[in-house]
Write a protein that holds these residues in place. Structure first.
Motif: not given
Length: 545
Positions: A249-253, A306-309
């Motif tokens: 959850r934190m990494l997706d924040d 990294v974060l979007e794809q």
């Protein structure tokens, strides 16, 4: 402030480190007689972590002059990142800095009715008896764990002494101000004191609150939020499945974005870009914002993959995506209409692939006039392949080209048989740097150098084998498929996430993560989560202390 310091030193002698009584509590350190240990149970907050924590606790954005006035954090030789916990300590200069900024921040907060009301609700401000509630509730955030009864009592004594330190204020306001100064100078605020759990078989277990702080400072670079505190209190974080769920959850924040970008900025030596100074005579078309634009493209590229794809490391080194504005489009030779804003574009994959062919890397590893194959090659060897290189001896600067190409000049200067330079340069450094000779000092493509054809071909060593590449794109593609490179990248993430150098005991984990990464089984986010789920994250090996 002097009166407040004396009071804190007298009332709170066991609660302050790096504050008023540091001279009494900690003599000047002896010169270091041995290498730094790999780990520590007392990880001082980095300056960035300190500033973020102050912001989130008090809604005070630390002024630049406050944060930058702190003595810079050390940068131990051989460790790439700014969070090597065992190297972060407090000396005489630092304790004065902490004392000064604690006083200033406490003054800002208590002088602002809105901020003060958040700590001390208006209905109870007339009653000093309510101080214990402030201390227990807010102190748990400052310490990042519930206060003990003894700690709460010590802080209450500080509150009661506040009017003696600040007689011009009301008893309540003076007490709150002095308590805030104490909070900001407490070792439980300045340090992440870890290892409250049991020691077994040489492993010091981290308890739920230790894990909450370690997770939060790893992924968000600040203290845990209310949800993480609640999960720590419930014991959920001490269950591996619960820890994994919270970490995901934190990494997706959105708060994790800064961490991902900071890691890659440090890994790819972004600081060198800040010092890049392309010659105005040769590159008259560049704006004063050129380096900022190059850095922005790099951040957008990393964020996208990294974060979007949710891509893996391979894509960072081989993707033909780019993000350009008007200035960068001109450098890359991209046709179209571009403005100040950045747009995603697709490069010709035969000409640009990944971070190694972007302007940020190429301009950061160049002189004011020419590409710098030596520093480009050193970067690839050390940062991407984890090849150890000995520190160079005294080496005179490159001579004038004198009718030669940049490559020929470097070869003549560094590859003389029998010289001390040739061992590293001819075998390792130059073969990894020459493929980028087809890009000039600002990252533009070039076919000629000093009127002569550019030769970007090379035979480099990858995974213990000699590999022929025709240019930088080909080298980037081979590195993107290299098990050695993926294991090196996993090693860097382990060191960043754990705040310590890798040890031999981490070898199996690094090898497995590298293998899964090169095989496409792990995205970069997946790699991070595997590191946070590993036993090493939830404990401290006593052999590393």
């Amino acid at each position: 402030m002097i009166a407040a310091c004396k009071l804190l030193g007298r009332v709170l002698p066991m609660l302050l480190v790096g504050g008023c009584i540091l001279r009494e509590a900690k003599a000047k350190p002896e010169p270091l007689q041995r290498p730094l240990p790999a780990a520590t149970r007392f990880a001082r907050l980095t300056h960035a972590q300190w500033a973020n924590t102050v912001r989130d606790l008090f809604e005070v954005r630390v002024a630049d002059e406050l944060e930058t006035s702190l003595r810079p954090d050390p940068n131990p030789n051989g460790f790439l990142f700014d969070n090597y916990a065992a190297s972060l300590s407090v000396d005489d200069a630092m304790w004065r800095d902490y004392q000064r900024v604690a006083s200033e921040i406490a003054k800002q907060v208590t002088s602002d009715p809105r901020r003060l009301a958040k700590l001390w609700p208006e209905a109870g401000r007339a009653a000093p008896a309510h101080a214990r509630g402030l201390i227990v509730d807010f102190g748990a955030k400052v310490h990042r764990r519930p206060l003990t009864a003894e700690q709460a009592q010590r802080y209450l004594e500080v509150f009661e002494a506040g009017h003696s330190a600040y007689p011009e204020l009301s008893a309540v306001d003076a007490g709150v101000r002095l308590v805030l100064e104490a909070f900001l100078q407490s070792p439980h605020f300045l340090y992440r004191i870890e290892g409250h759990g049991q020691s077994r078989d040489g492993q010091i277990r981290l308890d739920a609150h230790d894990l909450a702080s370690r997770l939060s400072y790893t992924l968000w670079n600040t203290l845990p939020d209310a949800d993480i505190f609640a999960r720590a209190a419930s014991g959920e974080l001490e269950d591996p499945a619960g820890l994994a769920s919270v970490a995901a959850r934190m990494l997706d924040d959105p708060r994790a974005e800064a961490m991902v970008l900071s890691f890659h900025a440090q890994l790819f030596e972004r600081d060198r870009l800040k010092q890049a100074a392309p010659s105005p005579a040769r590159f008259a078309e560049l704006s004063e914002n050129f380096t900022a634009h190059a850095a922005r493209e790099s951040d957008l590229f990393i964020k996208h993959h990294v974060l979007e794809q949710n891509h893996g490391y391979r894509e960072l080194l081989s993707s033909s995506d780019g993000f350009v504005n008007r200035e960068l489009a001109s450098i890359y030779g991209i046709d179209g209409t571009f403005g100040d804003e950045f747009s995603r574009v697709s490069f010709d994959p035969a000409r640009r692939r990944g971070l190694l062919t972007h302007t940020a890397f190429l301009a950061a590893h160049a002189t004011s006039l020419d590409p710098d194959p030596i520093h480009r090659g050193v970067f690839v060897a050390r940062r991407l392949l984890c090849v150890p290189l000995r520190a160079p001896g005294s080496l005179p600067p490159l001579p004038a080209a004198g009718g030669r190409t940049n490559r020929q000049t470097v070869e003549a200067h560094t590859e003389t048989e029998g010289s001390g330079c040739a061992v590293c340069h001819k075998r390792t450094i130059n073969p990894l740097g020459f493929p980028f000779e087809s890009y000039d000092a600002i990252g533009r493509e070039r076919a000629l150098d000093n009127g002569l054809p550019v030769d970007p071909s090379s035979v480099a060593t990858l995974d213990g084998e000699q590999v022929s590449v025709k240019n930088g794109v080909a080298l980037a593609e081979r590195i993107a498929e290299s098990p050695q490179a993926h294991a090196c990248y996993a090693r860097h993430w382990l060191e960043y996430a754990y705040g310590r150098p890798a040890t031999a005991r981490d070898g199996a984990l690094i090898s497995q993560l590298g293998a899964d990464s090169v095989q496409g089984k792990l995205s970069i986010k997946g790699l991070i989560l595997q590191l946070l789920a590993a036993p090493q994250f939830a404990s401290i090996d006593e052999r590393d202390l």
